[in-house]
Motif scaffolding. Structure first.
Motif, PDB file in Angstrom:
ATOM      1  N   ALA A 156       5.925 -52.284  -7.699  1.00 32.07           N
ATOM      2  CA  ALA A 156       6.409 -53.293  -7.093  1.00 32.07           C
ATOM      3  C   ALA A 156       4.951 -53.748  -6.662  1.00 32.07           C
ATOM      4  CB  ALA A 156       6.922 -52.796  -5.585  1.00 32.07           C
ATOM      5  N   VAL A 157       3.716 -52.989  -6.576  1.00 28.61           N
ATOM      6  CA  VAL A 157       2.592 -53.668  -6.145  1.00 28.61           C
ATOM      7  C   VAL A 157       1.440 -52.971  -7.250  1.00 28.61           C
ATOM      8  CG1 VAL A 157       0.333 -54.019  -4.512  1.00 28.61           C
ATOM      9  CG2 VAL A 157       2.968 -54.074  -3.775  1.00 28.61           C
ATOM     10  N   GLN A 158       0.899 -53.852  -7.912  1.00 27.51           N
ATOM     11  CA  GLN A 158       0.140 -53.156  -9.224  1.00 27.51           C
ATOM     12  C   GLN A 158      -1.355 -53.151  -9.104  1.00 27.51           C
ATOM     13  OE1 GLN A 158       2.149 -53.880 -12.906  1.00 27.51           O
ATOM     14  NE2 GLN A 158       3.721 -54.956 -12.044  1.00 27.51           N
ATOM     15  N   GLY A 159      -1.907 -52.778  -8.116  1.00 30.88           N
ATOM     16  CA  GLY A 159      -3.459 -53.035  -8.228  1.00 30.88           C
ATOM     17  C   GLY A 159      -3.970 -53.888  -7.382  1.00 30.88           C
TER      18      GLY A 159
ATOM     19  N   HIS B 125     -10.429 -58.643  -0.052  1.00 29.21           N
ATOM     20  CA  HIS B 125     -11.100 -58.123   1.026  1.00 29.21           C
ATOM     21  C   HIS B 125     -10.812 -59.487   2.171  1.00 29.21           C
ATOM     22  CE1 HIS B 125     -15.394 -58.703   2.915  1.00 29.21           C
ATOM     23  NE2 HIS B 125     -14.654 -58.036   3.845  1.00 29.21           N
ATOM     24  N   VAL B 126     -10.385 -59.215   3.054  1.00 36.77           N
ATOM     25  CA  VAL B 126     -10.139 -60.293   4.358  1.00 36.77           C
ATOM     26  C   VAL B 126     -11.139 -60.061   5.400  1.00 36.77           C
ATOM     27  CG1 VAL B 126      -8.468 -61.043   5.894  1.00 36.77           C
ATOM     28  CG2 VAL B 126      -7.453 -60.019   3.565  1.00 36.77           C
ATOM     29  N   ARG B 127     -11.625 -61.145   5.787  1.00 36.08           N
ATOM     30  CA  ARG B 127     -12.801 -60.822   6.789  1.00 36.08           C
ATOM     31  C   ARG B 127     -12.214 -61.059   8.182  1.00 36.08           C
ATOM     32  NH1 ARG B 127     -14.428 -65.959   3.531  1.00 36.08           N
ATOM     33  NH2 ARG B 127     -15.333 -64.994   1.679  1.00 36.08           N
ATOM     34  N   GLU B 128     -13.149 -60.703   9.315  1.00 40.84           N
ATOM     35  CA  GLU B 128     -12.711 -60.897  10.686  1.00 40.84           C
ATOM     36  C   GLU B 128     -12.756 -62.458  10.895  1.00 40.84           C
ATOM     37  OE1 GLU B 128     -15.526 -58.679  12.970  1.00 40.84           O
ATOM     38  OE2 GLU B 128     -14.712 -56.937  12.319  1.00 40.84           O
ATOM     39  N   GLY B 129     -11.917 -63.061  11.735  1.00 39.37           N
ATOM     40  CA  GLY B 129     -11.994 -64.415  11.965  1.00 39.37           C
ATOM     41  C   GLY B 129     -11.084 -65.192  11.118  1.00 39.37           C
ATOM     42  N   GLU B 130     -10.340 -64.555  10.116  1.00 42.10           N
ATOM     43  CA  GLU B 130      -9.724 -65.239   9.230  1.00 42.10           C
ATOM     44  C   GLU B 130      -8.347 -65.273   9.321  1.00 42.10           C
ATOM     45  OE1 GLU B 130     -10.912 -65.842   4.627  1.00 42.10           O
ATOM     46  OE2 GLU B 130     -10.751 -63.706   5.182  1.00 42.10           O
ATOM     47  N   VAL B 131      -7.508 -66.406   9.113  1.00 38.68           N
ATOM     48  CA  VAL B 131      -5.998 -66.416   8.754  1.00 38.68           C
ATOM     49  C   VAL B 131      -5.813 -66.336   7.397  1.00 38.68           C
ATOM     50  CG1 VAL B 131      -3.786 -67.488   9.428  1.00 38.68           C
ATOM     51  CG2 VAL B 131      -5.805 -67.579  11.082  1.00 38.68           C
ATOM     52  N   PHE B 132      -5.272 -65.244   7.029  1.00 38.98           N
ATOM     53  CA  PHE B 132      -5.052 -65.145   5.356  1.00 38.98           C
ATOM     54  C   PHE B 132      -3.696 -65.116   4.953  1.00 38.98           C
ATOM     55  CE2 PHE B 132      -5.192 -63.167   1.431  1.00 38.98           C
ATOM     56  CZ  PHE B 132      -6.232 -63.504   0.777  1.00 38.98           C
ATOM     57  N   GLY B 133      -3.259 -65.810   4.104  1.00 36.71           N
ATOM     58  CA  GLY B 133      -1.988 -65.645   3.735  1.00 36.71           C
ATOM     59  C   GLY B 133      -1.681 -65.134   2.237  1.00 36.71           C
ATOM     60  N   LEU B 134      -0.531 -64.249   2.177  1.00 38.16           N
ATOM     61  CA  LEU B 134       0.076 -63.808   1.009  1.00 38.16           C
ATOM     62  C   LEU B 134       1.100 -64.730   0.589  1.00 38.16           C
ATOM     63  CD1 LEU B 134       0.058 -60.039   1.214  1.00 38.16           C
ATOM     64  CD2 LEU B 134      -1.777 -61.244   0.389  1.00 38.16           C
ATOM     65  N   LEU B 135       0.825 -65.413  -0.521  1.00 39.09           N
ATOM     66  CA  LEU B 135       1.948 -66.576  -0.826  1.00 39.09           C
ATOM     67  C   LEU B 135       2.626 -66.027  -2.031  1.00 39.09           C
ATOM     68  CD1 LEU B 135       3.160 -69.581  -0.431  1.00 39.09           C
ATOM     69  CD2 LEU B 135       1.131 -70.447  -1.706  1.00 39.09           C
ATOM     70  N   GLY B 136       3.800 -66.210  -2.099  1.00 40.81           N
ATOM     71  CA  GLY B 136       4.373 -65.668  -3.405  1.00 40.81           C
ATOM     72  C   GLY B 136       5.901 -65.655  -3.410  1.00 40.81           C
ATOM     73  N   PRO B 137       6.616 -65.585  -4.449  1.00 37.85           N
ATOM     74  CA  PRO B 137       8.138 -65.876  -4.494  1.00 37.85           C
ATOM     75  C   PRO B 137       8.704 -64.565  -3.899  1.00 37.85           C
ATOM     76  CG  PRO B 137       7.314 -65.238  -6.689  1.00 37.85           C
ATOM     77  CD  PRO B 137       5.883 -65.494  -6.101  1.00 37.85           C
ATOM     78  N   ASN B 138       9.929 -64.511  -4.085  1.00 37.13           N
ATOM     79  CA  ASN B 138      11.115 -63.440  -3.567  1.00 37.13           C
ATOM     80  C   ASN B 138      10.383 -62.253  -4.528  1.00 37.13           C
ATOM     81  OD1 ASN B 138      13.200 -65.399  -2.734  1.00 37.13           O
ATOM     82  ND2 ASN B 138      12.375 -64.429  -1.281  1.00 37.13           N
ATOM     83  N   GLY B 139      10.340 -60.844  -4.018  1.00 39.69           N
ATOM     84  CA  GLY B 139      10.126 -59.656  -4.800  1.00 39.69           C
ATOM     85  C   GLY B 139       8.789 -59.552  -5.448  1.00 39.69           C
ATOM     86  N   ALA B 140       7.700 -60.722  -5.008  1.00 41.91           N
ATOM     87  CA  ALA B 140       6.356 -60.477  -5.486  1.00 41.91           C
ATOM     88  C   ALA B 140       5.847 -59.163  -4.784  1.00 41.91           C
ATOM     89  CB  ALA B 140       5.711 -61.652  -5.045  1.00 41.91           C
TER      90      ALA B 140
ATOM     91  N   GLY C 285       4.435 -60.982  -9.020  1.00 47.38           N
ATOM     92  CA  GLY C 285       4.690 -59.444  -9.832  1.00 47.38           C
ATOM     93  C   GLY C 285       3.881 -58.374  -9.338  1.00 47.38           C
ATOM     94  N   GLY C 286       3.591 -58.409  -8.025  1.00 48.31           N
ATOM     95  CA  GLY C 286       2.757 -57.077  -7.762  1.00 48.31           C
ATOM     96  C   GLY C 286       1.272 -57.368  -7.923  1.00 48.31           C
TER      97      GLY C 286
END
Ligand code: ATP
Length: 252
Positions: free
Chosen positions: A16-19, A23-38, A207-208
């Motif tokens: 499901a998750v492939q490696g 790195h997400v920094r302090e003070g950041e709004v970070f988004g994981l954008l992806g289709p269903n099942g990503a 795809g992960g």
């Protein structure tokens, strides 16, 4: 604030998750954008300490999340995509219960609950059972609960689903406020608008794997056709015509 190295999750024979390296920094709004099942929810659950990675590492504020889950949970607020609420508790009882779990001192917990109920326009309903709350009210209460212990990292899975414009505006305000205070917000979404409007940086997950990463502007400039739209890049990476319909709907 967050460092993922070669993070992977396998369910049986399915990767499901492939490696993921991130790195997400302090003070950041970070988004994981992806289709269903990503693999977005799986990634967030590993970060929140609810799923053990199959391999790879997670460090939050320098702490190994797998070796020290409790320390990491102290720093983290997590709002799942389908939050579980104890329907037979009143709103303030629910907050008191959560404050107890996070070991927030009593007086501080009361003060903080008052503040959050007020901010999320729930003060008038604080004594009412959660079972009578609308979807939007439940979402606001869950977010209030996740913020009670002043987490340095807020993880939110699909924050805007089912919210009216006022609810969406409020949640965006919360994210921006957290980031301005130097805290970090990590959210997942399959809505391009959410990524465009609230995220400082975005990773497109397919795809992960992370297929693209950058600010919305950077990602736009990588889109084909020179139209500079995030959805063009998204389509390019995700592929398949089925997405044109989804994107059309998402765009309203
Ligand atoms: P969505 O936007 O639909 O929530 P997502 O990007 O959050 O999708 P995940 O929920 O992380 O994706 O799922 C990634 C893949 O792993 C999917 O193919 C899903 O079917 C599979 N999966 C998730 N949980 C399990 C599980 N417990 N057992 C087996 N497969 C699972």
């Amino acid at each position: 604030m967050i460092r993922l190295e070669a993070l992977a999750k396998r369910y049986g024979r399915f990767d499901a998750v492939q490696g993921i390296d991130l790195h997400v920094r302090e003070g950041e709004v970070f988004g994981l954008l992806g289709p269903n099942g990503a693999g977005k929810t799986t990634t967030l659950k590993m970060l929140a300490g609810l799923l053990r990675p199959s391999s790879g590492s997670i460090r939050i504020a320098g702490i190994d999340a797998v070796a020290h889950p409790v320390e990491v949970k102290r720093l983290t607020g997590y709002v799942p995509d389908r939050p579980y609420l104890y329907e037979k508790l009143a709103a303030d009882e629910f907050l008191e219960f959560i404050a107890g779990i996070y070991e927030v001192p009593e007086a501080e917990a009361r003060r903080r609950a008052d503040e959050l109920l007020e901010f999320f326009s729930l003060t008038a309903f604080r004594g009412e059972l959660v079972e009578g709350f609308s979807h939007g009210m439940k979402q606001r209460l869950v977010l209030a609960a996740a913020l009670l212990h002043r987490p340095r990292l807020l993880i939110v899975d699909e924050p805007m689903v089912g919210l009216d414009p006022k609810g969406v505006r409020l949640i965006k305000q919360v994210f921006r406020h957290k980031a301005e205070q130097g805290d970090t917000v990590l959210l997942s979404t399959h809505a391009l608008e959410v990524a465009e409007e609230v995220c400082d940086r975005v990773a497109i997950v397919v795809g992960g794997r992370i297929a693209a990463l950058g600010t919305v502007e950077e990602l736009r400039s990588r889109s084909i056709g020179g139209r500079g739209r995030l959805e063009d890049l998204f389509m390019q990476l995700v592929g398949g015509d089925e997405w044109s319909e989804v994107i059309r709907v998402l765009r309203g």
